[in-house]
Design an enzyme around this catalytic site. Structure first.
Site, mmCIF file in Angstrom:
data_model
loop_
_atom_site.group_PDB
_atom_site.id
_atom_site.type_symbol
_atom_site.label_atom_id
_atom_site.label_comp_id
_atom_site.label_asym_id
_atom_site.label_seq_id
_atom_site.Cartn_x
_atom_site.Cartn_y
_atom_site.Cartn_z
ATOM 1 N N LYS A 347 32.176 21.456 5.964
ATOM 2 C CA LYS A 347 33.380 20.634 5.865
ATOM 3 C C LYS A 347 34.176 20.900 4.600
ATOM 4 C CE LYS A 347 32.362 16.901 9.082
ATOM 5 N NZ LYS A 347 32.142 15.461 9.294
ATOM 6 N N ARG A 382 23.907 16.782 11.486
ATOM 7 C CA ARG A 382 24.695 17.438 12.542
ATOM 8 C C ARG A 382 25.285 18.721 11.958
ATOM 9 N NH1 ARG A 382 30.107 17.423 14.218
ATOM 10 N NH2 ARG A 382 30.407 17.543 16.495
#
Length: 404
Positions: A347, A382
């Protein structure tokens, strides 16, 4: 009332807490020997309650940091940092039940919930056809299967002509406990996909993966009620809702009806605008208050807490510093007694921290966060790169299990 643990108190942490609460900084010498006790933070309580909490903890051998104006009655309210052993804090909680004043019953409720939540460390989710997801013994991995053309990490995209079963098989063989299928990108600035288009992408894929891997737990990444119901009918066990039940008013009822488990996430704004100057008064406290509200909504809709996994939503309406604060305070999210999922893979905050604009370059940063999650007993991570992340967690597990 939200009551949550602060990170293990280093000298710098303790001094920062004193400053944040407005305590007399000269008291640092008195609190220093107690900084290794369990530290529970309560924002904004009545000054009389603050004085009472300090008095009662001192009587039990603990202590409490309060604003310097509490004793002189110059402060009308104060944040409080409770310092005590679990036994001392449980004893305090019992005492609070006898005093219905100054907001003490709400503090007791929050303190009792926090202590019970911190004690919870293992969960088992049972699904149809005998599938089960045990969480807590070690950090498990959820593999990402992106059925989109515009997800932020290009290599994760699975186009209509790609072999999703081959991708799924490699993740299962690498050790993924859950496969998370999504057909709508939720990257910053993205627009929602029409419901029918999302179903056309997602439902056949869920059905195909379910048929090929009947024992694997599947998650459907969607916030739309109709899509969620169809995904469960096609074989999904979990609904992974980035909206925290906030975008589609029909979703809580749909999840309750389906019997699926729910990943309840935090987001500020929507994917379209969530990164346009998000702001928090207290990053961790604000997210916890949101979870408190959302968990209540879920319960009223018929979704029991036992079917819920919490996700603080890294990157979803968070500045870089907010994401780092969440990771530094992972224990705070244990106060509800529910397993925690962290979705950090490649991210933007990793890129901002390391100066890496291309998601392709963020694997090492991702693995570092995964290692942190493994050390802090996060239930589920995740990720895009299942094999590499499983190896990190397996190495940590081997070290932890090694006995002389």
């Amino acid at each position: 009332m939200i009551v949550y643990p602060l990170p293990a108190q280093s000298r710098e942490d303790l001094f920062s807490a004193l400053r944040r609460i407005g305590a007399d900084l000269r008291s640092n010498a008195y609190f220093e020997p107690k900084r290794n006790l369990l530290s529970l933070y309560i924002p904004g309580v009545d000054f009389r309650a603050a004085a009472f909490l300090k008095q009662e903890l001192l009587a039990r051998g603990g202590d409490a940091v309060v604003n310097r104006g509490v004793i002189s009655c110059e402060a009308s309210e104060s944040a409080v940092l409770l310092l005590g052993t679990p036994g001392q804090l449980r004893s305090l909680s019992e005492k609070l039940g006898a005093l219905p004043c100054w907001g003490l019953p709400e503090i007791r409720e929050g303190l009792s919930r926090t202590l019970a939540g911190l004690d919870k460390s293992a969960w088992t989710f049972s699904f149809r056809e005998g599938r089960a997801l045990p969480l807590g013994k070690r950090t498990a991995v959820m593999g990402i299967l992106n059925l989109t053309s515009d997800s932020f990490y290009e290599k994760s995209r699975i186009s209509p002509g790609d072999d999703i079963l081959s991708r799924a098989r490699s993740m299962v063989e690498a050790g993924a406990a859950v496969l998370d299928l999504g057909a709508e990108s939720t990257r910053p600035g993205s627009e929602p996909v029409p419901e029918q288009e999302e179903m056309e992408r997602l439902i056949p894929a869920v059905a195909a993966v379910r048929k090929a891997f009947p024992e694997t737990v599947l998650s459907a990444d969607t916030w739309k009620a109709k899509v969620a119901l169809e995904a469960v009918r096609a074989g999904a066990d979990i609904i992974n809702d980035i909206s925290g039940l906030g975008f589609d008013p029909d979703l809580p009822g749909a999840v309750a009806e389906s019997g699926a488990a729910l990943v309840l996430s935090h987001i500020q704004g929507t994917p379209r605008d969530m990164q346009k100057d998000p702001r928090y008064d207290d990053t961790v406290g604000d997210i916890l208050r949101s979870f408190e509200e959302r968990l209540s909504l879920a319960e009223k809709a018929g979704i029991p807490a036992e079917r819920i996994i919490l996700d603080p939503g890294l990157g979803f309406g968070k500045r870089c510093g907010d994401n780092l604060r969440i990771l530094r305070n992972l224990d705070a999210f244990r106060v509800f007694g529910r397993p925690l999922l962290i979705g950090h893979s490649r991210k933007g905050f990793i890129g901002a921290t390391l100066g890496l604009a291309d998601p392709e370059d963020r694997l090492e940063g991702t693995l570092a966060v995964t290692a942190l999650c493994g050390l802090r007993n996060v239930a589920l991570v995740r990720v895009h790169d299942v094999e590499e992340n499983v190896r990190v967690l397996s190495m940590l597990s081997a070290i932890g299990e090694c006995m002389e």
